[in-house]
Write an enzyme that holds these catalytic residues in place. Structure first.
Site, short mmCIF file in Angstrom:
data_model
loop_
_atom_site.label_atom_id
_atom_site.label_comp_id
_atom_site.label_asym_id
_atom_site.label_seq_id
_atom_site.Cartn_x
_atom_site.Cartn_y
_atom_site.Cartn_z
CE LYS A 93 -3.62 -2.00 3.02
NZ LYS A 93 -4.80 -1.87 2.14
NE ARG A 107 -10.89 -10.30 -1.07
CZ ARG A 107 -11.34 -9.42 -1.96
NH1 ARG A 107 -11.71 -9.85 -3.17
NH2 ARG A 107 -11.40 -8.15 -1.68
#
Length: 462
Positions: free
Chosen positions: A239, A313
């Site tokens: 990020k 996830r």
């Protein structure tokens, strides 16, 4: 937060708090000493929602507090949270509040402060004289759960790693007569949690799968699964720094699951509660997983890694597969899963997903009643094709290149790991309040758990 509520029905010496609107303000001021009306007019107080004004009597002593209830939506009583901004003293709710319980809740929620890292942070705090001891205790159960969730989200990642999150979870259960099993590091592979292991392998802090139980095994089985990514760098798909600033909150799903679990346990709801938390740090290291890697998940599906920044996830997939093996009566997962959910609905309105129409209606009803906003989005199966992989059973991210339907496709990914459980709901929460307002101070936030607790109480309380 519980400590700002005092069970006391006499309330004779407490300062009265009146709820007012632009339409009722003049009548309220006419019933107070002239000095109060003069002061309110001098301050140009109009009853705007969330505004608070202490007004004096002729001697200059505070004789009342006015709380503005004019809002642009329902739940005007939540404006009573503005009372928390006043100085120390005892207050009582007087006229003008249709729902005093909700007003008291808003005040207590607004009273939250995270001062663990501040020096000399003690300061006078207002207290609200509220109801009977039983009523205060019932509200205190909710407040304790919210505080636990907020505290965990607000704690910096250097002090809340996978081990500390595991210990907090273990203590909650064991100290209340439950049990806890924690699988650590390479043992995750032997135990059948390859995705949890892969996501956490790049960190010096070993990943964990936390599995706790509480309650009578003969009672209905409720399983809560929470994403416990204690910090998310994005992994090798790193990020930018601006996107990492709030990543201590990436375990907000686990924090909220634990807040809800604490409510269930404190209320002694007749359920068999299970909490599963994959606790990992998504870091960069020699053992970090890579884009293009393929792993076989707990339920046998092979997963291609399209992006290492879609790690939540992955860890949830193994945890949900574990939960699904038991086929609980209700399975709920919570996760700070996608930025797409924020783009679609903003920070205050988390989406939830379920195939269970009755459950969806009940959740929506309790979310509205509790002022714990939620909005159902569809598990739109045609979008499952966005997760197709040329080399594995499924990819962990949308492969169209257009970034369409990010929250929906994430939910569809998770649905592939819930094959047997009849009633499952997924909550894509933000777990953070970016701009303070009554009932919701800036910082870590509890989302969906007050609504879910109200639903569980309605369904299972004796």
């Amino acid at each position: 937060m519980r400590d700002v509520l005092v069970a006391d029905n006499s309330a004779s010496s407490a300062i009265p708090v009146f709820g007012v609107t632009a339409a009722t303000l003049e009548d309220r001021l006419s019933a107070l000493p002239p000095a109060a009306a003069n002061w309110a007019n001098a301050q140009d107080f109009k009853g705007k929602g969330g505004s608070a004004l202490s007004v004096p009597d002729a001697e200059g002593n505070i004789c009342a507090v006015l709380i503005g209830l004019d809002t642009d939506g329902a739940h005007a009583e939540f404006a009573a949270g503005a009372l928390a901004s006043l100085g120390g003293g005892d207050y009582r709710l007087a006229d003008g509040f249709e729902d005093r319980d909700k007003a008291a809740l808003a005040f207590a929620l607004s009273s939250y402060r995270f001062d663990a890292y501040r020096t000399n942070s003690a300061r006078p705090r207002p207290r609200l004289l509220y109801g009977t001891a039983e009523e205060a205790d019932a509200l205190g159960i909710v407040l304790d759960g919210v505080k636990l969730a907020r505290d965990l989200v607000n704690t910096p990642a250097n002090d809340l790693g996978p081990a500390e999150l595991a210990e907090t979870t273990r203590a909650l259960f064991v100290e209340n007569g439950g049990e806890a099993a924690i699988t650590v590091g390479d043992d995750l592979l032997a135990a059948g949690f390859p995705l949890v292991h892969a996501v956490g392998a790049g960190s010096a802090r070993a990943p964990r799968l936390i599995d706790c139980r509480w309650g009578d095994a003969a009672h209905p089985a409720i399983t809560l699964v929470g994403k416990g990514v204690v910090f998310d760098t994005g992994g090798l798909d790193i990020k930018p720094s601006s996107s990492m600033l709030l990543m201590k909150k990436d375990m907000g799903g686990a924090a909220n699951v634990l807040g809800l679990a604490s409510m269930i346990i404190a209320a002694q709801l007749p359920v068999r509660l299970r909490v599963i938390i994959p606790a990992v740090e998504n870091a960069i290291g020699g053992d970090a997983f890579r884009p293009g890697d393929i792993f076989r998940s707990r339920n046998g599906l092979t997963v291609e890694i399209g992006n290492t920044d879609a790690e939540g996830r992955l860890v949830l997939a193994d945890a949900l597969a574990l939960a699904d093996e038991e086929r609980p009566d209700l399975l709920v997962d919570m996760a700070t899963l996608t930025g797409a959910a924020r783009v679609a609905l903003g920070p205050d309105l988390p989406p939830f997903y379920t195939h269970d129409e009755a459950l969806a209606a009940d959740i929506a009803r309790h979310a509205e009643a509790a002022n714990d906003p939620l909005w159902r989005l569809p598990l739109w199966k045609p979008y499952a094709r966005y997760l197709d992989s040329r080399t594995a059973d499924i990819n962990n991210v949308n492969q169209t290149g257009a970034g369409f339907a990010g929250s929906i496709t994430a939910a569809l990914f998770l649905s592939r790991f819930v094959e047997n459980t009849p009633s499952w709901a997924h909550f894509d929460i933000f777990a953070w309040t970016p701009a303070e307002r009554p009932g919701r101070p800036t910082g870590g936030e509890a989302q969906a758990i007050r609504a879910l607790y109200a639903y569980l109480c309605e369904k299972y309380r004796r």
